[in-house]
Structures are given as structure tokens and as C-alpha cells.
Design a protein around this motif. Sequence first.
Motif, mmCIF file in Angstrom:
data_model
loop_
_atom_site.group_PDB
_atom_site.id
_atom_site.type_symbol
_atom_site.label_atom_id
_atom_site.label_comp_id
_atom_site.label_asym_id
_atom_site.label_seq_id
_atom_site.Cartn_x
_atom_site.Cartn_y
_atom_site.Cartn_z
ATOM 1 N N UNK A 27 0.836 -1.202 0.000
ATOM 2 C CA UNK A 27 0.000 0.000 0.000
ATOM 3 C C UNK A 27 0.875 1.258 0.000
ATOM 4 N N UNK A 28 1.988 1.199 0.741
ATOM 5 C CA UNK A 28 2.845 2.364 0.888
ATOM 6 C C UNK A 28 3.735 2.610 -0.327
ATOM 7 N N UNK A 29 3.981 1.555 -1.106
ATOM 8 C CA UNK A 29 4.940 1.683 -2.218
ATOM 9 C C UNK A 29 4.278 1.706 -3.593
ATOM 10 N N UNK A 30 2.954 1.616 -3.629
ATOM 11 C CA UNK A 30 2.264 1.586 -4.916
ATOM 12 C C UNK A 30 2.413 2.915 -5.645
ATOM 13 N N UNK A 31 2.414 2.866 -6.930
ATOM 14 C CA UNK A 31 2.483 4.078 -7.726
ATOM 15 C C UNK A 31 1.091 4.580 -8.077
#
Length: 229
Positions: A27-31
Amino acid sequence: MMALLANTMSSKSGGYITRRLHVPQEVWSQGGAKLTNIPEKIRVVEVLCSALEEMQQCSVESFGASVGSGLALGIGSVTRKEAETWVGKLEEFSSICDSVVANFGKKLSVGEGFVVKKSGGVTSWGGKLTRQIDKFTNGKNLDSPAAYVSGLNRLFTIAQLIDEHTKALLSQPVAATYAAFPLDLRAAAEVKLKRASEFFASVVLTFVIRDLAQLLDKYAKKCEKWLAE
């Protein structure tokens, strides 16, 4: 809450922040998620991390590795000078919190309920804050969601220092370290630790939870698309 959020960022499997809400690390690293005011948030995170690292160093030098046990330096070994130094460091952090709200509160729509002290101190710390931010963010990409999340993970991890001291002070009986404090300085430390907790609740967690809600919404829509395909 900050420890739970840090775990969702650092653990490959993510983690639960409530009994029913699990946050995958992805969730934190999605673009694709367009979070607002990333440069300002990174500036806030950087200056808070620096201040907390200084506090951590002061804590270790004054009280040893574990403030809760009272064993590192021996019960009753805290002098008035060491207690005053620690309370002074807490006051310094409180001034930084005031300056963050004064300089970034309106832009980030945070700080409601956190009353900034009306004094010349905020003005003077505003100048120091600007210089500190320039120093810590020099050469960094201030519009990077990855840098923002990395900074949050670091901030939430080191912010456990506030929780550790608060628990030591409010425990029954009071932890040996704080039991050795003169009563006036113990009371002052309690007020300043409470204020630090209020700052994180009404300022930092406010914009982080807002961003997390946006990221979760984006992630859920992606999952729906994957399932449809």
C-alpha cells in the motif's frame, strides 16, 4: 498507533492497525496515488527525526539504555542537573512542535486542537526551523513519495522514545529513573511529554492517516481491477 504504522511499512507482510484493518506493505509503495504537499511533509518529518534523535542521545547519556528499568545507572542515580537537562530537551522539542504547526499547520490542514503557545519563542524557533530544514533536506528529492514513506518509518520508530518515557513516568509505581527526579521537574516532564503526544496525535497522525486512507482506496481499486481481469 505509530508503532503499528511503522510495522506496516517495514514488515513484508504488512500489519494490522486495528483488529479488522490489515495494511499490506505494498500500500505504501504503490504508484499512481497523488498525495498532496509531499515536500512540506518531508520537511516536517526530517526536522522531527533530527530533534528526536537528539532527545534519544540525551536520554541515553542521562538515564542509560532503558529509562523504564532504572538499572542501567542505578536507582536514585539521576541528579537534578541531569533531570533539568532532560526537561530542557523536552521544552526544546515542544518549541519545535509549535514552530511546525505555526509554519506548516495551515498548509497541511493539521493542528486543530493543538494550541500553539503565544510567545516570541515560536518566532525565534521559526527561523531555526527553516535553517534546520534547509540543512537536513539539502540535496534530497522533496517530491518523492518513497522518501516520504521512508521518513515516516524512521520517525515512527524513533518516536517510541516518547512512549517509553511516558510509560516510565506514569507507571505505578513510578519507574526508578523518574522516581529519582525532584517533584517539580517530574511534573514538568509529565506536562511536556503529554504535549508531545498531543502533537503527534493532532498533527502528524492527522496527515498520515489521511494519506493512508487515500492509499488504501487506491489499492482497493487496483485489487478490484485485478479481480475483474
